[in-house]
Design a protein around this motif. Sequence first.
Motif, mmCIF file in Angstrom:
data_model
loop_
_atom_site.group_PDB
_atom_site.id
_atom_site.type_symbol
_atom_site.label_atom_id
_atom_site.label_comp_id
_atom_site.label_asym_id
_atom_site.label_seq_id
_atom_site.Cartn_x
_atom_site.Cartn_y
_atom_site.Cartn_z
ATOM 1 N N GLU A 1 -11.298 -8.252 13.603
ATOM 2 C CA GLU A 1 -10.637 -8.540 12.329
ATOM 3 C C GLU A 1 -11.504 -9.510 11.545
ATOM 4 N N LYS A 2 -12.027 -9.053 10.427
ATOM 5 C CA LYS A 2 -12.918 -9.867 9.590
ATOM 6 C C LYS A 2 -14.076 -10.437 10.399
ATOM 7 N N SER B 1 -6.209 2.119 2.332
ATOM 8 C CA SER B 1 -7.116 1.419 1.415
ATOM 9 C C SER B 1 -8.446 2.145 1.270
ATOM 10 N N ASN B 2 -8.939 2.704 2.387
ATOM 11 C CA ASN B 2 -10.259 3.341 2.388
ATOM 12 C C ASN B 2 -10.208 4.834 2.133
ATOM 13 N N GLU C 1 -12.073 1.512 16.882
ATOM 14 C CA GLU C 1 -10.885 0.654 16.837
ATOM 15 C C GLU C 1 -9.621 1.452 17.121
ATOM 16 N N GLU D 1 -3.035 0.626 7.398
ATOM 17 C CA GLU D 1 -3.263 0.059 6.071
ATOM 18 C C GLU D 1 -4.723 0.218 5.653
ATOM 19 N N GLU D 2 -5.640 0.071 6.604
ATOM 20 C CA GLU D 2 -7.060 0.286 6.304
ATOM 21 C C GLU D 2 -7.309 1.728 5.883
ATOM 22 N N GLU D 3 -6.655 2.664 6.562
ATOM 23 C CA GLU D 3 -6.825 4.076 6.203
ATOM 24 C C GLU D 3 -6.381 4.334 4.766
ATOM 25 N N ASP E 1 -2.091 -2.303 11.077
ATOM 26 C CA ASP E 1 -3.274 -2.770 10.343
ATOM 27 C C ASP E 1 -4.266 -1.630 10.113
ATOM 28 N N LEU E 2 -4.474 -0.812 11.141
ATOM 29 C CA LEU E 2 -5.381 0.330 10.991
ATOM 30 C C LEU E 2 -4.842 1.332 9.974
ATOM 31 N N SER F 1 0.858 -1.186 0.000
ATOM 32 C CA SER F 1 0.000 0.000 0.000
ATOM 33 C C SER F 1 0.893 1.235 0.000
#
Length: 400
Positions: free
Chosen positions: A306-307, A328-329, A382, A324-326, A321-322, A227
Amino acid sequence: MLLEALSKYPYEGLTRELLSLGMSWVVMYSDLNPDAEDIANALEGALNSLEDKIRLNISKKMSKNDKQSFDKVIKAWFNQSAPETYGELFELVIRETIELLKQGQIDLVRSLSKVRIDKGGIYLGVEYKRETAILPAILKQPEYYEYQSGFLVPTTGQKAQIRLDPLWFSLIAVGFLISFAGLIRGKYYLITKPGIETFWPYEIEDIIEKGLIPLTEAGISGKIGLSTEELYEMKLAMRLAETNTFVPPEVYPVVLHLISLEGRAYAELKTLQLDLSELTGYLQRYVENIERLKISGLQVMVEIKEKGTMVYKYPLWALVDLAEEEISNEVSGDNEMLAYIFVKDLYKAVNSGNKKLIEDAVFRLFRQGRALLEGSARVSRELKRVLKAFMWKEHMGVLV
């Protein structure tokens, strides 16, 4: 013999890096001047040692043009039809070349010494049963279309080709298997070591067995995609830390090649130089210290969703992980990339190797995190949970 053969290859870039990796595997199994039996044994060793990678779905189907071309060549060489995928093709060529070497059907010296360049392209080795194979599109096109070097610059209005005999093809195929670090969301991840031949013959085992193999396996097992450069390196180093895997510092830097089928051609989307030495050392100490706290009865893990399932993670792992979510989103507003900013700040400090900068980054995260938790800005549940875990006194001690 192998050094001389490699020196005749005229270009820098991915193909040379894979070729030098394949030759390095042979050197690791024998020496700089192997005979046919040595190379056959080395290729067998590659198939056995890299079997887990081979059994993965490590490639998509071949392009129509490649399939037609390889159908003809593989039929002539081995009296078989070409398989559907590049991974299966590489395995087949290696396996059948082993048999040719054992049967004395390859003139080793002649093959490795013959490199010819003309307007039609580059010819590596000698024709076998009147055929040579083209370099697969997955390897040729990324260099050609990205113009990373003078590689395959057209000289007559057409694309120059690289043509290979079974031995040269096998060496490149072994290099591909060594370097393969994942096929994630349709993108190929290859990790190479440019100039690896400078470690021949005595240090090459450490570079491959203790370096490239663990790095690529970490990428595969962790399903680590790119990412941002910071998050990719963090997640790769986290995976090494989880498994307590030490990669010798001389392995670095390595190069990540990110390849994707864009339209009808493969292109190199990114080429990144990676050095995880500082990150891995820091994260291994982080894991060791948290595990010591757990043994003493202190719980410093954080529970996050998570999932759809609640799981316990190291707070730093959860923050990455958070982040990476930021990415991606494409988070915006009050929550704009907060986790990513925190992680990037720590990443820079750790890579500096300066303990004072690491302390500054951690305490800056503490102050900003507390302000977020106590202020009026909207923060995801989260992220709040992770920031609270981050700011536990015991965890702060682990971070610095």
